[in-house]
Design a protein around this motif. Structure first.
Motif, PDB file in Angstrom:
ATOM      1  N   PHE A  27      41.016 -17.170  18.446  1.00  0.00           N
ATOM      2  CA  PHE A  27      41.490 -17.268  19.829  1.00  0.00           C
ATOM      3  C   PHE A  27      40.913 -18.521  20.474  1.00  0.00           C
ATOM      4  N   TYR A  28      41.768 -19.302  21.141  1.00  0.00           N
ATOM      5  CA  TYR A  28      41.298 -20.498  21.849  1.00  0.00           C
ATOM      6  C   TYR A  28      40.667 -20.081  23.182  1.00  0.00           C
ATOM      7  N   GLY A  29      39.346 -20.035  23.220  1.00  0.00           N
ATOM      8  CA  GLY A  29      38.642 -19.638  24.431  1.00  0.00           C
ATOM      9  C   GLY A  29      38.285 -20.822  25.306  1.00  0.00           C
ATOM     10  N   PRO A  30      37.592 -20.585  26.417  1.00  0.00           N
ATOM     11  CA  PRO A  30      37.244 -21.676  27.336  1.00  0.00           C
ATOM     12  C   PRO A  30      36.373 -22.746  26.694  1.00  0.00           C
ATOM     13  N   GLU A  31      35.519 -22.344  25.733  1.00  0.00           N
ATOM     14  CA  GLU A  31      34.669 -23.334  25.052  1.00  0.00           C
ATOM     15  C   GLU A  31      35.532 -24.333  24.274  1.00  0.00           C
ATOM     16  N   TYR A  32      36.534 -23.803  23.586  1.00  0.00           N
ATOM     17  CA  TYR A  32      37.433 -24.681  22.828  1.00  0.00           C
ATOM     18  C   TYR A  32      38.112 -25.681  23.755  1.00  0.00           C
ATOM     19  N   TRP A  33      38.676 -25.199  24.848  1.00  0.00           N
ATOM     20  CA  TRP A  33      39.443 -26.090  25.730  1.00  0.00           C
ATOM     21  C   TRP A  33      38.558 -27.130  26.402  1.00  0.00           C
ATOM     22  N   LYS A  34      37.380 -26.726  26.858  1.00  0.00           N
ATOM     23  CA  LYS A  34      36.479 -27.693  27.502  1.00  0.00           C
ATOM     24  C   LYS A  34      36.099 -28.797  26.516  1.00  0.00           C
ATOM     25  N   TYR A  35      35.813 -28.399  25.277  1.00  0.00           N
ATOM     26  CA  TYR A  35      35.392 -29.370  24.268  1.00  0.00           C
ATOM     27  C   TYR A  35      36.533 -30.311  23.899  1.00  0.00           C
ATOM     28  N   THR A  36      37.687 -29.777  23.575  1.00  0.00           N
ATOM     29  CA  THR A  36      38.768 -30.633  23.082  1.00  0.00           C
ATOM     30  C   THR A  36      39.412 -31.465  24.185  1.00  0.00           C
ATOM     31  N   ILE A  37      39.420 -30.956  25.411  1.00  0.00           N
ATOM     32  CA  ILE A  37      40.013 -31.706  26.516  1.00  0.00           C
ATOM     33  C   ILE A  37      39.074 -32.796  27.027  1.00  0.00           C
ATOM     34  N   HIS A  38      37.774 -32.490  27.086  1.00  0.00           N
ATOM     35  CA  HIS A  38      36.848 -33.384  27.776  1.00  0.00           C
ATOM     36  C   HIS A  38      35.667 -33.846  26.919  1.00  0.00           C
ATOM     37  N   ASP A  39      34.875 -32.894  26.430  1.00  0.00           N
ATOM     38  CA  ASP A  39      33.597 -33.254  25.820  1.00  0.00           C
ATOM     39  C   ASP A  39      33.762 -34.091  24.555  1.00  0.00           C
ATOM     40  N   TYR A  40      34.742 -33.747  23.723  1.00  0.00           N
ATOM     41  CA  TYR A  40      34.981 -34.508  22.494  1.00  0.00           C
ATOM     42  C   TYR A  40      35.226 -35.974  22.824  1.00  0.00           C
ATOM     43  N   VAL A  41      36.053 -36.199  23.829  1.00  0.00           N
ATOM     44  CA  VAL A  41      36.394 -37.572  24.214  1.00  0.00           C
ATOM     45  C   VAL A  41      35.157 -38.314  24.714  1.00  0.00           C
ATOM     46  N   GLU A  42      34.298 -37.602  25.426  1.00  0.00           N
ATOM     47  CA  GLU A  42      33.097 -38.217  25.987  1.00  0.00           C
ATOM     48  C   GLU A  42      32.116 -38.672  24.911  1.00  0.00           C
ATOM     49  N   ILE A  43      32.083 -37.988  23.768  1.00  0.00           N
ATOM     50  CA  ILE A  43      31.084 -38.325  22.742  1.00  0.00           C
ATOM     51  C   ILE A  43      31.677 -39.128  21.588  1.00  0.00           C
ATOM     52  N   MET A  44      32.924 -39.543  21.691  1.00  0.00           N
ATOM     53  CA  MET A  44      33.522 -40.352  20.634  1.00  0.00           C
ATOM     54  C   MET A  44      32.767 -41.670  20.469  1.00  0.00           C
ATOM     55  N   GLU A  45      32.566 -42.066  19.198  1.00  0.00           N
ATOM     56  CA  GLU A  45      31.859 -43.322  18.920  1.00  0.00           C
ATOM     57  C   GLU A  45      32.655 -44.294  18.065  1.00  0.00           C
ATOM     58  N   ASN A  46      33.525 -43.785  17.202  1.00  0.00           N
ATOM     59  CA  ASN A  46      34.221 -44.676  16.281  1.00  0.00           C
ATOM     60  C   ASN A  46      35.554 -44.075  15.850  1.00  0.00           C
ATOM     61  N   GLU A  47      36.216 -44.752  14.901  1.00  0.00           N
ATOM     62  CA  GLU A  47      37.555 -44.316  14.477  1.00  0.00           C
ATOM     63  C   GLU A  47      37.536 -43.009  13.703  1.00  0.00           C
ATOM     64  N   TYR A  48      36.357 -42.521  13.341  1.00  0.00           N
ATOM     65  CA  TYR A  48      36.270 -41.250  12.618  1.00  0.00           C
ATOM     66  C   TYR A  48      36.222 -40.058  13.572  1.00  0.00           C
ATOM     67  N   ASP A  49      36.159 -40.333  14.846  1.00  0.00           N
ATOM     68  CA  ASP A  49      36.319 -39.298  15.868  1.00  0.00           C
ATOM     69  C   ASP A  49      37.785 -39.312  16.293  1.00  0.00           C
ATOM     70  N   VAL A  50      38.549 -38.332  15.825  1.00  0.00           N
ATOM     71  CA  VAL A  50      39.990 -38.294  16.110  1.00  0.00           C
ATOM     72  C   VAL A  50      40.269 -37.071  16.981  1.00  0.00           C
ATOM     73  N   PRO A  51      40.431 -37.260  18.283  1.00  0.00           N
ATOM     74  CA  PRO A  51      40.582 -36.106  19.168  1.00  0.00           C
ATOM     75  C   PRO A  51      41.952 -35.446  19.045  1.00  0.00           C
TER      76      PRO A  51
END
Length: 516
Positions: free
Chosen positions: A231-255
């Motif tokens: 189940f896609y819970g609030p943790e999933y959505w917060k991370y994939t919408i915002h936090d993942y993008v904030e911690i991206m460093e290189n081309e191996y981070d594919v949001p």
């Protein structure tokens, strides 16, 4: 937002393994060393071009980026204290990596019919080649990962990874993602009529959309045909919408892209889609808001056209930044494929018709499952089992369903299971072991002597090979499947088989687990 990753066992705990090795939990300070270990351990795992004969490949940069994200402190699946590590203290102060084995434990939301659960997932497990075959992964799993997962209330653990390997720790293949289908050339999708505008548009989801996205992630909206899944819970959505993008460093981070569908005429939000790009364009999930009473016939093609247009824009930008002419030439900005990894019964397949290949006639990605405590699992999902029974021809049943698993094995604490029903309600469940026939006769004569024959419960008896009850519980296989695949599987009478089919029907599973 509730912290679902709070520790259930002490994080200050250190276990001395001897010879300078200690086992402990991680902190953010371990990130660099864990990344190095993961990169070295998975260098032979092929994600990109074929390996060059005679050449040792470089460290796996994709999984190194994954390890960094896991220990970032903002990951949706775990926090920075949820990596179990083996450290060689003799390597401190040298140029060698002191972290020689590691296993993370994720926690994800799940459902079993109408019941919400948590599952644990050991992930990104690695051992330095010099330290293999010493039982370090076994120690990490049995002394740290499994106890932590069970202490915090996870109903089961599931794991991807090396085929067969995790059977030795009590895991059995019992989860599976949907098989992917392909639109081989996105240019085959119907074009928007000249002079017309799309009736439904896409916008990127924001943090303000999380409550709406959680609502649409419910099984009834997203995957109504699956009785079991993640189940896609609030943790999933917060991370994939915002936090993942904030911690991206290189081309191996594919949001991932999380899109909201908007009715162009009313401005109302009417659905969502999850789109990934790590291995080409793929739709992982797509759902409509049931409250808006819309038809996929009206929404599907406008949405797919815009997903394709956004991908084309992204690929063109990537191509323009690529300095290697050969690499730039390989980036296809027109006529690329699009994968769909959605339920085979999703209306999209009927509407796409021959534009999409049929769902694969084979399992998708298979995962192994460990359920150490069957009685506890049954107690947790009791409301769903009672609901299934109430809707069946055996509604109101009283009796005991007994499963003989023959022997106690790694990964489960019982030799069998007994589930008792009274008037359609599950009143007791416990570990059970078949006794000698002579003891059955003795018990019967004692009951008869007391004049209590009318109190002898109806017995529904079956046997299963060890750990194959996992397959029944998750719906990955039917009882009939197990009868054909495992000679140990048997049942006492037709009523027993019917009861098992009612309680544990076979069904598709919604499994999307590699978003970390």
């Amino acid at each position: 937002m509730t912290d679902i990753h709070a520790a259930a066992t002490p994080r200050t705990r250190t276990i001395d393994l001897g010879d300078g090795l200690i086992m402990r939990w991680s902190t953010k300070d371990d990130s660099k060393h864990v990344q190095e270990l993961v990169g070295d351990s998975f260098r032979w795992l092929l994600f990109g071009p074929p390996l060059t004969p005679g050449v040792i490949p470089p460290p796996n940069k994709i999984l190194m980026a994954g390890a960094r994200r896991l220990l970032s402190g903002v990951n949706a699946t775990m926090n920075e204290f949820n990596y179990a590590l083996v450290e060689d203290t003799k390597r401190k102060g040298t140029d060698k990596n002191p972290i020689v084995a590691c296993t993370s434990i994720h926690r994800v939301r799940a459902y079993y019919g109408s019941v919400k659960l948590f599952f644990g997932k050991p992930e990104l497990i690695a051992t330095d080649p010099e330290y293999r075959n010493r039982g370090l992964v076994r120690k990490l799993l049995n002394e740290m990962i499994h106890p932590e997962s069970e202490a915090r209330g996870d109903s089961l653990q599931f794991i991807p990874g090396i085929p067969h390997f995790y059977r030795q720790f009590g895991y059995e293949y019992a989860m599976c993602s949907f098989g992917a289908s392909s639109i081989k050339n996105v240019q085959s999708l119907p074009s928007l009529a000249k002079g017309k505008t799309e009736p439904y548009t896409l916008r990127k989801a924001t943090l303000a959309d999380i409550p709406y996205l959680v609502k649409l992630s419910e099984r009834e909206s997203l995957s109504p045909h699956t009785p079991f899944g993640l189940f896609y819970g609030p943790e999933y959505w917060k991370y994939t919408i915002h936090d993942y993008v904030e911690i991206m460093e290189n081309e191996y981070d594919v949001p991932r892209d999380s899109y909201i569908f908007v009715d162009a005429a009313t401005g109302k939000d009417v659905g969502f889609a999850i789109v990934t790009h790590a291995f080409g364009l793929k739709v992982e999930a797509i759902a409509l808001d049931k409250e808006q009473a819309l038809s996929w016939n009206d929404v599907l093609f406008p949405v797919l056209r815009q997903i394709v247009a956004n991908e084309k824009t992204s690929l063109e930008a990537k191509k323009s930044k690529t300095t290697d002419p050969e690499a730039a030439k390989a980036i296809k900005t027109d006529g690329f494929p699009m994968l769909l990894q959605i339920h085979p019964a999703h209306p999209a397949y009927a509407l796409l018709g021959t534009l999409v290949s049929p769902p694969q006639d084979k399992p998708g990605f298979r995962l192994m499952v460990r359920i150490n405590d069957y009685p506890q699992f049954i107690r947790t999902v009791t409301p769903e089992l009672e609901r299934r029974l109430a809707k069946s021809p055996m509604a109101g049943l009283s009796g005991k369903l007994q499963f003989d698993f023959f022997r106690k094995v790694e990964g489960n604490k019982g030799k069998g299971l007994e589930i008792e029903f009274k008037k359609g309600k599950l009143v007791d469940v416990k570990d059970w072991a078949r006794q000698l026939p002579e003891k059955d006769v003795e018990d019967y004569l004692a009951i008869k002597a007391r004049g209590e024959e009318d109190q002898i419960p109806t017995l529904y008896e079956a046997s299963l090979a060890p750990l194959t009850f996992n397959n029944l519980l998750t719906g990955e296989r039917s009882f009939r499947d197990l009868i054909w695949s495992h000679g140990e599987t048997s049942y006492g009478n037709d009523a027993t088989k019917l009861l098992i089919d009612i309680l544990f029907p076979k069904g598709e599973q919604h499994v999307d687990t590699f978003f970390w």
